[in-house]
Design a protein around this motif. Structure first.
Motif, PDB file in Angstrom:
ATOM      1  N   ALA A  48     110.961  41.058  36.841  1.00 59.72           N
ATOM      2  CA  ALA A  48     110.926  42.405  37.415  1.00 59.72           C
ATOM      3  C   ALA A  48     110.066  43.346  36.573  1.00 59.72           C
ATOM      4  O   ALA A  48     110.130  43.348  35.344  1.00 59.72           O
ATOM      5  CB  ALA A  48     112.341  42.961  37.514  1.00 59.72           C
ATOM      6  N   TYR A  50     109.007  47.503  36.761  1.00 59.96           N
ATOM      7  CA  TYR A  50     109.315  48.773  37.419  1.00 59.96           C
ATOM      8  C   TYR A  50     108.310  49.840  37.031  1.00 59.96           C
ATOM      9  O   TYR A  50     107.658  49.745  36.000  1.00 59.96           O
ATOM     10  CB  TYR A  50     110.721  49.246  37.019  1.00 59.96           C
ATOM     11  N   SER A  62     115.563  48.988  34.072  1.00 59.62           N
ATOM     12  CA  SER A  62     115.900  49.479  35.410  1.00 59.62           C
ATOM     13  C   SER A  62     116.153  50.980  35.434  1.00 59.62           C
ATOM     14  O   SER A  62     116.514  51.538  36.466  1.00 59.62           O
ATOM     15  CB  SER A  62     117.114  48.721  35.946  1.00 59.62           C
ATOM     16  N   LEU A  71     110.810  49.321  41.844  1.00 61.51           N
ATOM     17  CA  LEU A  71     110.390  47.939  41.624  1.00 61.51           C
ATOM     18  C   LEU A  71     108.960  47.773  42.118  1.00 61.51           C
ATOM     19  O   LEU A  71     108.649  48.062  43.271  1.00 61.51           O
ATOM     20  CB  LEU A  71     111.326  46.972  42.363  1.00 61.51           C
ATOM     21  N   SER A  76     114.302  41.779  41.233  1.00 63.12           N
ATOM     22  CA  SER A  76     115.022  42.806  40.474  1.00 63.12           C
ATOM     23  C   SER A  76     115.994  42.265  39.440  1.00 63.12           C
ATOM     24  O   SER A  76     116.154  42.846  38.377  1.00 63.12           O
ATOM     25  CB  SER A  76     115.754  43.756  41.417  1.00 63.12           C
ATOM     26  N   LYS A  79     115.113  39.262  34.540  1.00 62.54           N
ATOM     27  CA  LYS A  79     114.605  39.941  33.343  1.00 62.54           C
ATOM     28  C   LYS A  79     114.005  38.887  32.413  1.00 62.54           C
ATOM     29  O   LYS A  79     113.935  37.705  32.738  1.00 62.54           O
ATOM     30  CB  LYS A  79     115.736  40.693  32.630  1.00 62.54           C
TER      31      LYS A  79
END
Length: 102
Positions: A48, A50, A62, A71, A76, A79
Motif C-alpha cells: 500500500a 498512500y 494510513s 490509497l 490497503s 504493509k
C-alpha cells in the motif's frame, strides 16, 4: 547492484570455516539475490502507498497530518511486514523446489 554484492559477500562466510563449495556458493548467492528481487517486485506491486491530501506527501502510513490518506496503489492491508513475509515464503518454496531437484 547492492543486493547482488551483499548476497555474494554473505555467501563468502563459509571460506572462514574452510567449507567452501562453488556449487553451493553460486546457488545460495543466486537465492539471496532472488529474495531481494522478489521483495522489491512485491513491494512495488502490492504494498500500500498512500497520499496525504493535506501536504501531498506519499506515505506507507494510513494516517498523515492528523487525518486520513488516499490509497494511491497497492492493497490497503499489505504493509512492509506482509511483503517481507510473502517474500520469505516464496523464497522458501523456490528453495524447497530446488532441493527436491538436487
Amino acid at each position: 547492484l547492492c543486493a547482488l554484492v551483499s548476497s555474494v559477500i554473505f555467501m563468502l562466510i563459509p571460506l572462514l570455516f574452510d567449507t567452501f563449495d562453488w556449487r553451493y556458493f553460486a546457488l545460495l548467492a543466486a537465492l539471496a539475490f532472488a529474495g531481494t528481487l522478489i521483495d522489491s517486485v512485491l513491494g512495488s506491486l502490492v504494498q500500500a502507498l498512500y497520499r496525504c491530501p493535506v501536504c501531498g506527501k506519499y506515505t506507507e502510513e494510513s494516517s498523515h497530518c492528523n487525518g486520513k490518506v488516499q490509497l494511491v496503489k497497492g492493497i490497503s492491508w499489505i504493509k512492509n511486514s506482509e511483503v517481507n513475509f510473502l517474500s520469505s515464503v516464496i523464497l522458501c518454496l523456490i528453495s524447497a523446489g530446488i532441493l527436491l531437484l538436487l
